[in-house]
Design an enzyme around this catalytic site. Sequence first.
Site, PDB file in Angstrom:
ATOM      1  CE1 TYR A 143       3.201  -1.448   0.677  1.00 20.69           C
ATOM      2  CE2 TYR A 143       2.115   0.586   1.335  1.00 20.69           C
ATOM      3  CZ  TYR A 143       3.128  -0.064   0.661  1.00 20.69           C
ATOM      4  OH  TYR A 143       4.064   0.670  -0.037  1.00 20.69           O
ATOM      5  CG  ASP A 238       1.116   1.009   9.610  1.00 20.83           C
ATOM      6  OD1 ASP A 238       0.748   2.208   9.629  1.00 20.83           O
ATOM      7  OD2 ASP A 238       1.649   0.470   8.617  1.00 20.83           O
ATOM      8  CE  LYS A 266      -1.304   6.462   2.969  1.00 24.80           C
ATOM      9  NZ  LYS A 266      -1.090   5.071   3.300  1.00 24.80           N
TER      10      LYS A 266
HETATM   11  C1  LIG Z   1       0.302   4.322   3.130  1.00 26.20           C
HETATM   12  C2  LIG Z   1       0.698   3.381   4.203  1.00 26.20           C
HETATM   13  C3  LIG Z   1       2.036   3.189   4.564  1.00 26.20           C
HETATM   14  C4  LIG Z   1       3.180   3.782   3.779  1.00 26.20           C
HETATM   15  O1  LIG Z   1       3.176   5.156   3.788  1.00 26.20           O
HETATM   16  P1  LIG Z   1       3.944   5.940   2.587  1.00 26.20           P
HETATM   17  O2  LIG Z   1       3.861   7.365   3.010  1.00 26.20           O
HETATM   18  O3  LIG Z   1       3.188   5.611   1.345  1.00 26.20           O
HETATM   19  O4  LIG Z   1       5.322   5.431   2.556  1.00 26.20           O
HETATM   20  C5  LIG Z   1       2.318   2.406   5.655  1.00 26.20           C
HETATM   21  N1  LIG Z   1       1.338   1.819   6.356  1.00 26.20           N
HETATM   22  C6  LIG Z   1       0.041   1.966   6.031  1.00 26.20           C
HETATM   23  C7  LIG Z   1      -1.005   1.314   6.853  1.00 26.20           C
HETATM   24  C8  LIG Z   1      -0.319   2.735   4.923  1.00 26.20           C
HETATM   25  O5  LIG Z   1      -1.592   2.824   4.556  1.00 26.20           O
END
Ligand SMILES: *Cc1c(COP(=O)(O)O)cnc(C)c1O
Length: 427
Positions: A143, A238, A266
């Site tokens: 994701y 990511d 995060k």
């Molecule tokens: C949480 C997450 C996102 C998205 O971040 P948001 O602040 O919720 O938009 C993107 N990539 C990864 C791997 C994530 O865990």
Amino acid sequence: MKSSSRGLFEEAKKYMPGGVNSPVRAFGAVDATPLFISEARGAKIYDVEGREYIDYLLSWGPMILGHSHPAVIEAINQAARRGTSYGAPTELEIEMARLLVDAFPSLEMVRMVNSGTEAVMSAIRLARGYTGREKIIKFEGCYHGHADSLLVKAGSGVATLGIPDSPGVPRRLAELTITLPFNDTGAVRSAVEQYGDDLACIIVEAVAGNMGVVPPMPGFLETLREITSQHDTLLIFDEVITGFRLTYGGFQNLAGIKPDLTCLGKIIGGGLPVGAFGGKKDIMEKLAPSGPVYQAGTLSGNPVAISAGIATLKILRKGATGYDETNRRTSLLCEGMKELFTKGDIPVCINRIGSMFTVFFTPHPVFDFSSALRSDTKRFGSFFREMLANQIYMAPSQFETSFVSFAHTDEDIEKTLAVCKRALYRI
Ligand SMILES: *Cc1c(COP(=O)(O)O)cnc(C)c1O
């Protein structure tokens, strides 16, 4: 009348779709009513009914120091007293950028944004703008936020709802996204053979966290680095979850791999809405205003949010033993659970890396999305509800990651194992 989570959830559903502002919060995957939270401190979170829980969700990852850390709250207070937003540059942004560039060997420049979604969405645009190519490769079960190009086989939230691709995402855009099985280097090689000249980037979660925890197999990320370099395709890590989660810096520091672009979120916001993306200077300078690829934000680099992030990173920078201790406690918890499940004759596969873990209810190893999907989600649901009823708050889906914070104690772990032991006989 005293508030109850059940009552508030009914009320919330009148005004917000599904009663929540982010789908995974609704506890749909575990057939439960979400807790409405009133406060949180350290490793503990409290619902509106005044019950205390040991928190392994940690706001889906950001709260690595535990909730309401005094230094972070103080930084937020001090910043807020000087005004909450100016729409003009501040010295704080330089400090934050420097912290990130110093922590990641692959970062030379960064751009601050307001969420992980925004970071990834912008990094993809930049990769397309820089290479002049349109196709991207992502991996099933990974994701990367909810931008259109990335809502294709996107793991947790979406998998849980059973929607492979979201309505509203144009088919012609989704067609530019090629999805491959995670950890499958053969599939990557053949896809790159086929699409190489039109591939802007490969994006991957350095450690997958959104199908539950699935670490990369030895050689997988190395292969991605090698193949993308050969085809002038950008490699994007990511690290929205893994940034500052496993060590000071990212998983890339541990793996010794330098991606072209890195996405963060995060933890770097210390519990406030922050994201960032960055990489090599010649790529980043393609961004407006130094280059033609447009990206902007009214609240980007917001002084209050950045102050919370800086305070968090400064504590983590001094916190090598914090990481060691937290990883040791997570290992204690996972080893303890494994032993209990074995004794109770319940087949599980517990994937853990550092302070991230998932208990998959399957006897088989979980190494990609298909193997994750073989889990017994009904049994996971009963396990989750049993734990929650006994004041242990874990990630509310089989396909999510639970976290341990620096604030958890050995006593918290022992208590969790004691609850787990009793739960086994009821699931
Ligand atoms: C949480 C997450 C996102 C998205 O971040 P948001 O602040 O919720 O938009 C993107 N990539 C990864 C791997 C994530 O865990």
